[in-house]
Design an enzyme around this catalytic site. Structure first.
Site, PDB file in Angstrom:
ATOM      1  N   GLY A   6     104.603  31.379  -7.034  1.00 45.90           N
ATOM      2  CA  GLY A   6     104.984  31.527  -8.453  1.00 45.90           C
ATOM      3  C   GLY A   6     104.251  30.527  -9.331  1.00 45.90           C
ATOM      4  O   GLY A   6     104.093  29.366  -8.959  1.00 45.90           O
ATOM      5  N   ARG A  67     101.951  36.504  -4.669  1.00 39.78           N
ATOM      6  CA  ARG A  67     102.752  36.269  -3.470  1.00 39.78           C
ATOM      7  C   ARG A  67     101.896  36.887  -2.356  1.00 39.78           C
ATOM      8  O   ARG A  67     101.350  37.981  -2.536  1.00 39.78           O
ATOM      9  CB  ARG A  67     104.101  36.983  -3.558  1.00 39.78           C
ATOM     10  CG  ARG A  67     104.975  36.546  -4.741  1.00 39.78           C
ATOM     11  CD  ARG A  67     105.637  35.214  -4.495  1.00 39.78           C
ATOM     12  NE  ARG A  67     106.522  34.820  -5.606  1.00 39.78           N
ATOM     13  CZ  ARG A  67     106.947  33.584  -5.773  1.00 39.78           C
ATOM     14  NH1 ARG A  67     106.586  32.615  -4.944  1.00 39.78           N
ATOM     15  NH2 ARG A  67     107.759  33.296  -6.772  1.00 39.78           N
ATOM     16  N   ASP A  98     107.548  24.977  -2.383  1.00 45.41           N
ATOM     17  CA  ASP A  98     107.806  24.815  -0.942  1.00 45.41           C
ATOM     18  C   ASP A  98     107.137  25.902  -0.086  1.00 45.41           C
ATOM     19  O   ASP A  98     106.630  25.617   0.993  1.00 45.41           O
ATOM     20  CB  ASP A  98     109.305  24.705  -0.661  1.00 45.41           C
ATOM     21  CG  ASP A  98     110.082  25.904  -1.185  1.00 45.41           C
ATOM     22  OD1 ASP A  98     109.543  26.647  -2.026  1.00 45.41           O
ATOM     23  OD2 ASP A  98     111.230  26.105  -0.751  1.00 45.41           O
ATOM     24  N   THR A 121     106.466  23.757  -9.528  1.00 44.20           N
ATOM     25  CA  THR A 121     107.377  24.912  -9.518  1.00 44.20           C
ATOM     26  C   THR A 121     108.495  24.641 -10.524  1.00 44.20           C
ATOM     27  O   THR A 121     108.964  23.503 -10.641  1.00 44.20           O
ATOM     28  CB  THR A 121     107.993  25.154  -8.125  1.00 44.20           C
ATOM     29  OG1 THR A 121     109.163  25.985  -8.280  1.00 44.20           O
ATOM     30  CG2 THR A 121     108.428  23.892  -7.414  1.00 44.20           C
ATOM     31  N   ASP A 123     111.400  25.470 -10.145  1.00 47.88           N
ATOM     32  CA  ASP A 123     112.658  25.310  -9.405  1.00 47.88           C
ATOM     33  C   ASP A 123     113.006  23.840  -9.096  1.00 47.88           C
ATOM     34  O   ASP A 123     114.158  23.530  -8.793  1.00 47.88           O
ATOM     35  CB  ASP A 123     112.599  26.071  -8.075  1.00 47.88           C
ATOM     36  CG  ASP A 123     112.465  27.566  -8.276  1.00 47.88           C
ATOM     37  OD1 ASP A 123     112.875  28.051  -9.347  1.00 47.88           O
ATOM     38  OD2 ASP A 123     111.955  28.236  -7.371  1.00 47.88           O
ATOM     39  N   ASP A 125     112.528  22.207  -6.484  1.00 50.05           N
ATOM     40  CA  ASP A 125     113.213  22.143  -5.180  1.00 50.05           C
ATOM     41  C   ASP A 125     112.310  21.644  -4.047  1.00 50.05           C
ATOM     42  O   ASP A 125     112.456  22.059  -2.908  1.00 50.05           O
ATOM     43  CB  ASP A 125     113.792  23.523  -4.824  1.00 50.05           C
ATOM     44  CG  ASP A 125     112.724  24.605  -4.780  1.00 50.05           C
ATOM     45  OD1 ASP A 125     111.577  24.343  -5.199  1.00 50.05           O
ATOM     46  OD2 ASP A 125     113.034  25.721  -4.333  1.00 50.05           O
ATOM     47  N   MET A 165     116.553  31.040 -13.809  1.00 52.47           N
ATOM     48  CA  MET A 165     115.891  31.274 -12.522  1.00 52.47           C
ATOM     49  C   MET A 165     116.364  30.296 -11.451  1.00 52.47           C
ATOM     50  O   MET A 165     116.999  29.278 -11.752  1.00 52.47           O
ATOM     51  CB  MET A 165     114.383  31.217 -12.687  1.00 52.47           C
ATOM     52  CG  MET A 165     113.828  32.539 -13.174  1.00 52.47           C
ATOM     53  SD  MET A 165     112.048  32.587 -13.063  1.00 52.47           S
ATOM     54  CE  MET A 165     111.808  34.351 -13.044  1.00 52.47           C
ATOM     55  N   ARG A 167     116.348  31.231  -7.191  1.00 53.22           N
ATOM     56  CA  ARG A 167     116.932  32.118  -6.187  1.00 53.22           C
ATOM     57  C   ARG A 167     117.635  31.324  -5.091  1.00 53.22           C
ATOM     58  O   ARG A 167     118.654  31.729  -4.584  1.00 53.22           O
ATOM     59  CB  ARG A 167     115.802  32.959  -5.586  1.00 53.22           C
ATOM     60  CG  ARG A 167     116.202  34.363  -5.318  1.00 53.22           C
ATOM     61  CD  ARG A 167     115.103  35.338  -5.072  1.00 53.22           C
ATOM     62  NE  ARG A 167     113.771  34.850  -4.832  1.00 53.22           N
ATOM     63  CZ  ARG A 167     112.672  35.520  -5.148  1.00 53.22           C
ATOM     64  NH1 ARG A 167     112.771  36.681  -5.748  1.00 53.22           N
ATOM     65  NH2 ARG A 167     111.475  35.059  -4.864  1.00 53.22           N
ATOM     66  N   GLY A 181     125.520  21.863 -22.846  1.00 55.07           N
ATOM     67  CA  GLY A 181     126.969  21.670 -22.916  1.00 55.07           C
ATOM     68  C   GLY A 181     127.726  22.875 -22.401  1.00 55.07           C
ATOM     69  O   GLY A 181     128.735  23.295 -22.995  1.00 55.07           O
ATOM     70  N   GLU A 183     130.160  25.399 -20.525  1.00 54.96           N
ATOM     71  CA  GLU A 183     131.568  25.282 -20.138  1.00 54.96           C
ATOM     72  C   GLU A 183     131.690  25.377 -18.617  1.00 54.96           C
ATOM     73  O   GLU A 183     132.557  24.757 -18.010  1.00 54.96           O
ATOM     74  CB  GLU A 183     132.408  26.377 -20.808  1.00 54.96           C
ATOM     75  CG  GLU A 183     132.827  26.063 -22.252  1.00 54.96           C
ATOM     76  CD  GLU A 183     131.670  25.872 -23.223  1.00 54.96           C
ATOM     77  OE1 GLU A 183     130.667  26.576 -23.103  1.00 54.96           O
ATOM     78  OE2 GLU A 183     131.788  24.991 -24.112  1.00 54.96           O
TER      79      GLU A 183
HETATM   80  O1  F6P Z   1     109.924  29.920  -7.523  1.00 53.80           O
HETATM   81  C1  F6P Z   1     109.886  30.232  -8.874  1.00 53.80           C
HETATM   82  C2  F6P Z   1     110.692  31.470  -9.155  1.00 53.80           C
HETATM   83  O2  F6P Z   1     110.572  31.781 -10.535  1.00 53.80           O
HETATM   84  C3  F6P Z   1     112.163  31.429  -8.749  1.00 53.80           C
HETATM   85  O3  F6P Z   1     112.972  30.714  -9.648  1.00 53.80           O
HETATM   86  C4  F6P Z   1     112.464  32.885  -8.693  1.00 53.80           C
HETATM   87  O4  F6P Z   1     113.600  33.125  -7.908  1.00 53.80           O
HETATM   88  C5  F6P Z   1     111.228  33.451  -8.076  1.00 53.80           C
HETATM   89  O5  F6P Z   1     110.173  32.551  -8.425  1.00 53.80           O
HETATM   90  C6  F6P Z   1     110.834  34.829  -8.506  1.00 53.80           C
HETATM   91  O6  F6P Z   1     109.651  35.172  -7.856  1.00 53.80           O
HETATM   92  P1  F6P Z   1     108.812  36.478  -8.176  1.00 53.80           P
HETATM   93  O7  F6P Z   1     108.274  36.328  -9.553  1.00 53.80           O
HETATM   94  O8  F6P Z   1     107.722  36.518  -7.158  1.00 53.80           O
HETATM   95  O9  F6P Z   1     109.761  37.621  -8.040  1.00 53.80           O
END
Ligand code: F6P
Length: 315
Positions: A6, A67, A98, A121, A123, A125, A165, A167, A181, A183
């Site tokens: 991504g 991908r 990752d 990224t 994310d 992560d 976003m 996943r 902020g 809830e």
């Molecule tokens: O890793 C980045 C991200 O945008 C995630 O937050 C999301 O779940 C995923 O890529 C979506 O990937 P794709 O665009 O290949 O469906």
């Protein structure tokens, strides 16, 4: 260089910085196109300080990406290693998340080329770095969008579920939720029953608060169903809004550009020193690096106390 998986805002700033720093150290640079796919098909371009001009402010990646599930196949990893050797690539800078680093680890087992990862990224992560390139931009994009949604939430006294976003992980949702902020914040790392959410909303209503924002990470499940269930169990009007791919694009913030430049310098330094199989990162304000294998095997911890803080602040 290669930017698999991504895209993230700030990847271009990283391409620019790696190219210019490597050039200043007397190195030649090529960029494989369309992520791992370009490595399998030997599609690449020569990068020069001039060819990466005017891109620091652009989202996406000038090298393009994809991908590439075929890259998981051992025969393809071997083929990629042969292409690296044929191009006499001494060091490969992998700019990604990752999944990209897992690909780099597989490749490192078949190739003598030194691999260095730059975490990019939305994310956030990646184990071994407090922050990834693109995260700050994505947070700000989502915050700007939710601030607007809140106007309608207040005017109409509605509950909005806003899906951001992520996943697998909830770093983005957590930071966005705190910043707007929210809830309620729903993330994959913390199970939260619908009844608990309903409880919070009803308690808020008793205090005179009939509008609300629920920030939900993509990974918590079907947000449309969550919205329907909440509507069924309360007398609120509930709407769903998905921020979506706007978070992945756009001009990188100064923070994302700065990280790109700092990470690029460290990555080139490592390669020049002959150190491979590492991923650069930021730890407590210091640019450092960890082993590629460690990044691939360990899960970045998420500070769940931030959920409590968000709850405390949204009374
Ligand atoms: O890793 C980045 C991200 O945008 C995630 O937050 C999301 O779940 C995923 O890529 C979506 O990937 P794709 O665009 O290949 O469906």
């Amino acid at each position: 260089m290669v930017t698999p998986g991504g895209d993230a805002p700030g990847m271009n700033a990283a391409i620019r910085a790696v190219t210019r720093i490597a050039h200043s150290r007397g190195l030649q640079i090529i960029g494989f196109e369309r992520g791992w796919d370009g490595l399998l098909t030997n599609r690449h371009q020569h990068l020069t300080p001039r060819s990466v001009g005017g891109i620091i402010q652009l989202g996406g990646t000038m090298l393009h990406t994809s991908r590439c599930p075929e890259f998981k196949r051992p025969e393809n990893v071997k083929r990629a290693a042969e292409i690296l050797a044929a191009n006499k690539v001494d060091g490969l800078v992998v700019i990604g998340g990752d999944g990209s680093f897992k690909g780099a680890l597989d490749l490192s087992r078949e190739s003598s080329t030194l691999m260095v990862g730059i975490p990019a990224t939305i994310d956030n992560d990646v184990y071994g770095t407090d922050e990834t390139i693109g995260f700050d931009t994505a947070v700000n994009t989502a915050v700007a969008s939710i601030d607007k949604i809140r106007d309608t939430a207040i005017s109409h006294e509605r509950i909005f579920i806003v899906e951001v976003m992520g996943r697998q992980r909830g770093f983005l949702a957590l930071e966005v939720g705190l910043s707007v902020g929210a809830e309620v914040i729903l993330i994959p790392e913390h199970e939260c029953a619908i009844d608990q959410v309903v409880e919070v909303l009803k308690r808020n209503a008793q205090k005179g608060k009939r509008a609300g924002i629920i920030v939900a990470a993509e990974g918590v499940g079907d947000t449309r169903k969550i919205a329907e269930e909440i509507a069924k169990k309360t007398d609120f009007e509930v709407r769903l809004s998905i921020v979506g791919y706007a978070q992945r694009g756009g001009s990188p913030t100064a923070r994302s550009r700065l990280l790109a430049s700092l990470f690029a310098e460290k990555a080139v330094d490592l390669l020049v020193q002959g150190q491979g199989n590492r991923v650069v990162g930021l730890q407590n304000g210091v640019v450092t690096s960890v082993e590629l294998k460690e990044t691939c095997e360990k899960e970045k911890p998420l500070d769940l106390r931030l959920l409590e803080l968000a709850e405390m602040l949204s009374i």
